[in-house]
Design a protein around this motif. Structure first.
Motif, PDB file in Angstrom:
ATOM      1  N   GLU A 136      -0.504   6.236   4.965  1.00  0.00           N
ATOM      2  CA  GLU A 136      -1.154   5.007   5.712  1.00  0.00           C
ATOM      3  C   GLU A 136      -2.485   4.412   5.046  1.00  0.00           C
ATOM      4  OE1 GLU A 136       0.272   1.992   8.589  1.00  0.00           O
ATOM      5  OE2 GLU A 136       1.093   3.709   7.775  1.00  0.00           O
ATOM      6  N   SER A 137      -3.146   5.631   4.908  1.00  0.00           N
ATOM      7  CA  SER A 137      -4.453   5.570   4.330  1.00  0.00           C
ATOM      8  C   SER A 137      -4.358   4.157   3.228  1.00  0.00           C
ATOM      9  CB  SER A 137      -5.344   6.755   4.558  1.00  0.00           C
ATOM     10  OG  SER A 137      -4.867   7.143   2.763  1.00  0.00           O
ATOM     11  N   GLN A 138      -3.082   3.970   2.997  1.00  0.00           N
ATOM     12  CA  GLN A 138      -3.470   3.478   1.423  1.00  0.00           C
ATOM     13  C   GLN A 138      -3.310   2.325   2.148  1.00  0.00           C
ATOM     14  OE1 GLN A 138      -4.316   4.275  -1.628  1.00  0.00           O
ATOM     15  NE2 GLN A 138      -4.950   6.237   0.516  1.00  0.00           N
ATOM     16  N   SER A 139      -1.761   1.887   2.966  1.00  0.00           N
ATOM     17  CA  SER A 139      -1.090   1.068   4.024  1.00  0.00           C
ATOM     18  C   SER A 139      -2.862   0.337   4.176  1.00  0.00           C
ATOM     19  CB  SER A 139       0.373   0.830   4.456  1.00  0.00           C
ATOM     20  OG  SER A 139      -0.585   2.260   5.951  1.00  0.00           O
ATOM     21  N   ARG A 140      -3.362   0.705   5.316  1.00  0.00           N
ATOM     22  CA  ARG A 140      -4.799   0.227   5.730  1.00  0.00           C
ATOM     23  C   ARG A 140      -5.586   0.205   5.204  1.00  0.00           C
ATOM     24  NH1 ARG A 140      -2.487  -1.536  10.350  1.00  0.00           N
ATOM     25  NH2 ARG A 140      -4.756  -1.245  11.634  1.00  0.00           N
ATOM     26  N   ILE A 141      -6.068   0.226   4.013  1.00  0.00           N
ATOM     27  CA  ILE A 141      -6.735   0.005   2.931  1.00  0.00           C
ATOM     28  C   ILE A 141      -6.896  -1.050   2.898  1.00  0.00           C
ATOM     29  CG2 ILE A 141      -6.578   1.469   1.115  1.00  0.00           C
ATOM     30  CD1 ILE A 141      -9.595   2.050   1.511  1.00  0.00           C
ATOM     31  N   TYR A 142      -4.877  -0.925   1.990  1.00  0.00           N
ATOM     32  CA  TYR A 142      -5.002  -2.361   1.371  1.00  0.00           C
ATOM     33  C   TYR A 142      -4.863  -3.496   1.936  1.00  0.00           C
ATOM     34  CZ  TYR A 142      -2.945   0.207  -3.333  1.00  0.00           C
ATOM     35  OH  TYR A 142      -3.258   0.165  -4.608  1.00  0.00           O
ATOM     36  N   GLU A 143      -4.311  -3.161   3.062  1.00  0.00           N
ATOM     37  CA  GLU A 143      -4.319  -4.336   4.204  1.00  0.00           C
ATOM     38  C   GLU A 143      -5.561  -4.746   5.454  1.00  0.00           C
ATOM     39  OE1 GLU A 143      -2.532  -5.341   8.399  1.00  0.00           O
ATOM     40  OE2 GLU A 143      -1.855  -3.514   7.589  1.00  0.00           O
ATOM     41  N   PHE A 160       4.016   8.174  15.508  1.00  0.00           N
ATOM     42  CA  PHE A 160       2.813   7.333  15.652  1.00  0.00           C
ATOM     43  C   PHE A 160       1.955   7.190  15.230  1.00  0.00           C
ATOM     44  CE2 PHE A 160       5.894   4.859  18.227  1.00  0.00           C
ATOM     45  CZ  PHE A 160       6.070   3.092  17.630  1.00  0.00           C
ATOM     46  N   PRO A 161       0.995   9.114  15.829  1.00  0.00           N
ATOM     47  CA  PRO A 161      -0.492   9.476  15.462  1.00  0.00           C
ATOM     48  C   PRO A 161      -1.051   8.997  13.607  1.00  0.00           C
ATOM     49  CG  PRO A 161       0.472  11.360  16.593  1.00  0.00           C
ATOM     50  CD  PRO A 161       1.727   9.789  16.709  1.00  0.00           C
ATOM     51  N   THR A 162       0.600   8.935  13.390  1.00  0.00           N
ATOM     52  CA  THR A 162      -0.021   8.836  11.817  1.00  0.00           C
ATOM     53  C   THR A 162      -0.580   7.219  11.205  1.00  0.00           C
ATOM     54  OG1 THR A 162       1.998   8.320  10.091  1.00  0.00           O
ATOM     55  CG2 THR A 162       1.750  11.133  11.112  1.00  0.00           C
ATOM     56  N   TYR A 163      -0.549   6.869  12.508  1.00  0.00           N
ATOM     57  CA  TYR A 163      -1.283   5.024  11.693  1.00  0.00           C
ATOM     58  C   TYR A 163      -2.531   4.802  12.234  1.00  0.00           C
ATOM     59  CZ  TYR A 163       3.950   3.013  11.964  1.00  0.00           C
ATOM     60  OH  TYR A 163       5.068   2.535  11.629  1.00  0.00           O
ATOM     61  N   SER A 164      -2.836   5.736  13.441  1.00  0.00           N
ATOM     62  CA  SER A 164      -3.985   5.901  13.896  1.00  0.00           C
ATOM     63  C   SER A 164      -5.307   7.169  12.660  1.00  0.00           C
ATOM     64  CB  SER A 164      -4.267   6.456  14.364  1.00  0.00           C
ATOM     65  OG  SER A 164      -4.529   5.167  15.787  1.00  0.00           O
ATOM     66  N   LEU A 165      -3.988   7.573  12.411  1.00  0.00           N
ATOM     67  CA  LEU A 165      -4.771   9.114  11.865  1.00  0.00           C
ATOM     68  C   LEU A 165      -5.108   8.390  10.014  1.00  0.00           C
ATOM     69  CD1 LEU A 165      -2.727  12.524  11.997  1.00  0.00           C
ATOM     70  CD2 LEU A 165      -5.651  11.677  12.109  1.00  0.00           C
ATOM     71  N   GLY A 166      -4.231   7.671   9.321  1.00  0.00           N
ATOM     72  CA  GLY A 166      -4.424   6.960   8.720  1.00  0.00           C
ATOM     73  C   GLY A 166      -5.998   5.513   8.782  1.00  0.00           C
ATOM     74  N   GLY A 205       1.168  -1.092   0.179  1.00  0.00           N
ATOM     75  CA  GLY A 205      -0.038   0.359  -0.027  1.00  0.00           C
ATOM     76  C   GLY A 205       0.660   1.125   0.179  1.00  0.00           C
ATOM     77  N   HIS A 206       2.413   0.923   0.441  1.00  0.00           N
ATOM     78  CA  HIS A 206       2.436   2.209   1.231  1.00  0.00           C
ATOM     79  C   HIS A 206       3.225   2.616  -0.519  1.00  0.00           C
ATOM     80  CE1 HIS A 206       2.450   3.540   4.625  1.00  0.00           C
ATOM     81  NE2 HIS A 206       2.796   2.472   5.470  1.00  0.00           N
ATOM     82  N   ALA A 207       3.870   1.427  -1.161  1.00  0.00           N
ATOM     83  CA  ALA A 207       4.512   1.290  -1.902  1.00  0.00           C
ATOM     84  C   ALA A 207       3.869   1.860  -3.148  1.00  0.00           C
ATOM     85  CB  ALA A 207       5.320  -0.358  -2.581  1.00  0.00           C
ATOM     86  N   ALA A 208       3.081   0.944  -3.094  1.00  0.00           N
ATOM     87  CA  ALA A 208       1.985   1.993  -5.102  1.00  0.00           C
ATOM     88  C   ALA A 208       1.423   2.860  -4.890  1.00  0.00           C
ATOM     89  CB  ALA A 208       0.734   0.710  -4.635  1.00  0.00           C
ATOM     90  N   TYR A 209       1.636   3.528  -3.370  1.00  0.00           N
ATOM     91  CA  TYR A 209       1.275   5.279  -3.248  1.00  0.00           C
ATOM     92  C   TYR A 209       2.685   6.285  -4.197  1.00  0.00           C
ATOM     93  CZ  TYR A 209       0.056   9.529  -0.963  1.00  0.00           C
ATOM     94  OH  TYR A 209      -0.127  10.815  -0.757  1.00  0.00           O
ATOM     95  N   GLU A 210       3.412   5.667  -3.844  1.00  0.00           N
ATOM     96  CA  GLU A 210       4.454   6.499  -4.469  1.00  0.00           C
ATOM     97  C   GLU A 210       5.268   5.932  -6.177  1.00  0.00           C
ATOM     98  OE1 GLU A 210       6.590   8.680  -2.994  1.00  0.00           O
ATOM     99  OE2 GLU A 210       6.187   8.206  -1.104  1.00  0.00           O
ATOM    100  N   GLN A 211       4.756   4.216  -6.313  1.00  0.00           N
ATOM    101  CA  GLN A 211       4.803   4.145  -7.857  1.00  0.00           C
ATOM    102  C   GLN A 211       3.499   4.277  -8.567  1.00  0.00           C
ATOM    103  OE1 GLN A 211       4.881  -0.257  -7.485  1.00  0.00           O
ATOM    104  NE2 GLN A 211       7.395   0.125  -7.752  1.00  0.00           N
ATOM    105  N   GLY A 212       2.426   5.061  -7.902  1.00  0.00           N
ATOM    106  CA  GLY A 212       1.152   5.729  -8.479  1.00  0.00           C
ATOM    107  C   GLY A 212       1.228   7.109  -9.293  1.00  0.00           C
ATOM    108  N   ILE A 213       1.858   7.834  -8.649  1.00  0.00           N
ATOM    109  CA  ILE A 213       2.494   8.885  -8.284  1.00  0.00           C
ATOM    110  C   ILE A 213       2.669   9.907  -9.462  1.00  0.00           C
ATOM    111  CG2 ILE A 213       3.468  11.630  -7.473  1.00  0.00           C
ATOM    112  CD1 ILE A 213       3.852   9.839  -4.608  1.00  0.00           C
ATOM    113  N   ASN A 214       2.261  11.267  -9.979  1.00  0.00           N
ATOM    114  CA  ASN A 214       2.387  11.193 -11.271  1.00  0.00           C
ATOM    115  C   ASN A 214       4.111  11.344 -11.713  1.00  0.00           C
ATOM    116  OD1 ASN A 214       2.717  13.099 -13.787  1.00  0.00           O
ATOM    117  ND2 ASN A 214       1.172  14.500 -13.199  1.00  0.00           N
TER     118      ASN A 214
END
Length: 489
Positions: free
Chosen positions: A284-291, A405-411, A257-266
Motif C-alpha cells: 500500500e505504500s507503493q500504491s498510495r505514494i503513486y496516487e 484494512f489497517p494495512t491501508y493506513s500503515l501503507g 502502484g501495486h502492480a509496479a511493485y510486483e513487476q519490479g521484483i527481481n
C-alpha cells in the motif's frame, strides 16, 4: 539435488498453483458470468484443498530442517517458507476448504446485496464467513489474540496492538486538520458528464506514464478496483463513473502502484515467497505514494490538467492551479476509496475497530450495520444515507480479509517515510512530474523498495529505504504542510 533445491522446486510448483487460484479470482471479478458463481465456489474450494495439502506437506518440515542456504536470499526464503508452513499446519484442511468455498460464494452475494441496497440479504453469509474466520483465527492464535493472528496474514511481524498505538498517535492531528480544513470554503467538485470510453483511454495512458508494463499486464473494469498476480502476469482493474473521472484515474494510478511493485521484483525470485510484495502495508505504500504524493502533487496535476483538456475539452476549470485545488478538495463523503488524503485514514480506523470487535466477539454480525452507522456519524458528523455508502461499500469482509484494512493506513505511514527520502534523493522531481515524467520517482522506488520483494521484513524494507524507523510523523507533517498551504491555514 540438495534439500534446499528440493524445497524450492516444490515451492515453485505451489506458487504456480497459487497464481492459478488468483487468476480464478480475477476472472470472477471481471468477466465471469454471474450464473457461474456456485461452480466457481467449488473450483476455488478444490484448488484451496490442493494448496493447503502442499503447504502443510510433512516433507516441507523435513526440508526445512535439512536445508542449508548459501546466501541472504536463501535464508530469507527459508524464513518465509517456515512462517507459512507453521501457520498452515495449524489450520485443518477442511476448514481451509470451507473458507474458500464460502468466501467465493459470499463475494457474489455481497455484490448483489450492494446493488440492491439490501444489508439483510448479505448478513447470513457474512455470519458464516465471520464464524469460519474466527475459527481459523483461534487455530492460528493457539490461545493468543485472534485478531493478531488475522493481521499476520497481511502484515507479518506486526500486532493489532501495535497498529492501534500508531492510530492513536495519528488520530488527534488528523481530526484537528480535518476540522480546520472543513471550516474553510473549499473548491467546487467537478461537474458535467465525462465519456467513460474516453476515461478508459486516458486511464491506460496514466498507467503507462507511471511505468506499468502492458506486455505483462492489462487493465479491465470491476466493481471494486484491485491488482492481481505477480511476476510475468500482473493485472489491474479500475472503474468508471460518467460524473467522476477522478475515481477512474486515481483508482488506476493506485492499482498501478501495486502492480509496479510486483513487476519490479527481481525476476530471480519469481514463483517463490520472495517473488511477491513482502506485506500489504508495504504494498500500500507503493500504491498510495503513486496516487497521492506523486499523482496529486501540484506538479503532476498540472500535466494531468493538460491531458484532461485534450481529452474532454473545456470541462469548467479555468487553469492548472484551480485544477490542483479541485483534485485535492476536502469534502464530506461516505466512500473510503473516494476519500481525500486528510480523511482517508479516519475511514480505515473505523473499519479497524469494527473488524477487531467482530473477530474478538465483542460485536455481532447482526449489529454491524447499526455499529457502522453510529460510528460513522460520531466520526464524520453526518448519517450514512444508504448501505452501499456504509457497511456494504467494501468487498473485503465478504471474502474473509479480516486484518487487511489497517494495512491501508500503515501503507500511508510508510509512504510518508519513503516520500521524505525520495524528495531528498531525486533532484528536479517537480520539474519531471510537471512534464508527465514519473521515472525519477518510480525508478527510486523500484531500486530502493520494489526489487527486493520479500527479501527483507516489512519494517526493514522501509527502514533501509527511508533511513528512519517507520512512524507517522512524516505523513502527518506532509499532510499539514500540503493542506495548510491549500486552505491557507
Amino acid at each position: 539435488m540438495t534439500a534446499f533445491d528440493d524445497l524450492m522446486a516444490f515451492q515453485r510448483e505451489t506458487s504456480a498453483l497459487g497464481q492459478i487460484a488468483g487468476r480464478l479470482g480475477w476472472d470472477q471479478e471481471t468477466v465471469m458470468p454471474r450464473g457461474a458463481a456456485p461452480q466457481r465456489a467449488e473450483e476455488m474450494a478444490a484448488i484451496e484443498a490442493v494448496l493447503h495439502a502442499r503447504r502443510s506437506d510433512p516433507r516441507v518440515a523435513d526440508w526445512l530442517k535439512q536445508a542449508q542456504p548459501q546466501d541472504e536470499a536463501g535464508q530469507a526464503q527459508l524464513r518465509e517458507i517456515r512462517r507459512s508452513y507453521e501457520r498452515t499446519v495449524k489450520v485443518p484442511a477442511d476448514l481451509a476448504k470451507a473458507i474458500a468455498r464460502v468466501t467465493s460464494a459470499a463475494q457474489g452475494t455481497w455484490a448483489q446485496a450492494r446493488a440492491d441496497e439490501d444489508v439483510a440479504a448479505f448478513l447470513p453469509v457474512l455470519q458464516e464467513v465471520v464464524a469460519l474466520k474466527r475459527e481459523e483465527g483461534a487455530a492460528l492464535a493457539q490461545g493468543g489474540d485472534i485478531f493478531d493472528a488475522m493481521v499476520e496474514d497481511y502484515e507479518p511481524y506486526t500486532t493489532g496492538t501495535q497498529i492501534a498505538e500508531i492510530f492513536d498517535q495519528m488520530r488527534p492531528r488528523l481530526v484537528a486538520l480535518r476540522a480546520a480544513v472543513l471550516d474553510k470554503l473549499g473548491p467546487a467538485p467537478l461537474s458535467g458528464i465525462y465519456d467513460e470510453q474516453a476515461q478508459m483511454r486516458l486511464s491506460r495512458k496514466l498507467a503507462a506514464t507511471f511505468g506499468y508494463d502492458f506486455n505483462t499486464g492489462r487493465v479491465d473494469k470491476a466493481v471494486h478496483p484491485f491488482s492481481s498476480g505477480s511476476g510475468l502476469d500482473v493485472r489491474i482493474t479500475t472503474r468508471t463513473s460518467e460524473t467522476d473521472p477522478f475515481n477512474c484515474f486515481y483508482s488506476t494510478i493506485h492499482e498501478v502502484g501495486h502492480a509496479a511493485y510486483e513487476q519490479g521484483i527481481n525476476p530471480a525470485y519469481a514463483l517463490t515467497p520472495l517473488g511477491q510484495g513482502v506485506s500489504m502495508g508495504v504494498h500500500e505504500s507503493q500504491s498510495r505514494i503513486y496516487e497521492n504524493q506523486l499523482g496529486r502533487s501540484r506538479a503532476f496535476t498540472g500535466w494531468l490538467y493538460g491531458q484532461m483538456t485534450e481529452t474532454f475539452g473545456d470541462f469548467g476549470i479555468a487553469d492548472a492551479g484551480a485544477f490542483y485545488a479541485t483534485v485535492n478538495g476536502v469534502h464530506n463523503g461516505y466512500v473510503r476509496t473516494e476519500a481525500d488524503e486528510v480523511q482517508y485514514n479516519l475511514h480505515i480506523m473505523l473499519r479497524f475497530d469494527l473488524e477487531r470487535a467482530l473477530m474478538e466477539g465483542d460485536l455481532q454480525v447482526s449489529d454491524l450495520e447499526a455499529a457502522w452507522n453510529d460510528r460513522f456519524n460520531a466520526d464524520f458528523g453526518y448519517a450514512v444515507d444508504k448501505p452501499s455508502n456504509g457497511c456494504l461499500q467494501d468487498v473485503h469482509w465478504s471474502v474473509g480479509l479480516f486484518g487487511y484494512f489497517p494495512t491501508y493506513s500503515l501503507g500511508n505511514v510508510y509512504a510518508g517515510c519513503l516520500y521524505q527520502a525520495l524528495r531528498a534523493a531525486v533532484a528536479g522531481l517537480d520539474a519531471q512530474l510537471a512534464a508527465g515524467d514519473t521515472s525519477g520517482a518510480t525508478g527510486w522506488l523500484r531500486e530502493n523498495v520494489q526489487q527486493y520483494g520479500g527479501l527483507y521484513t516489512p519494517r526493514d524494507v522501509i527502514r533501509r529505504a527511508s533511513g528512519r524507523e517507520p512512524g507517522p510523523e512524516p505523513l502527518l507533517d506532509y499532510l499539514e504542510s500540503k493542506f495548510g498551504e491549500l486552505y491557507s491555514l
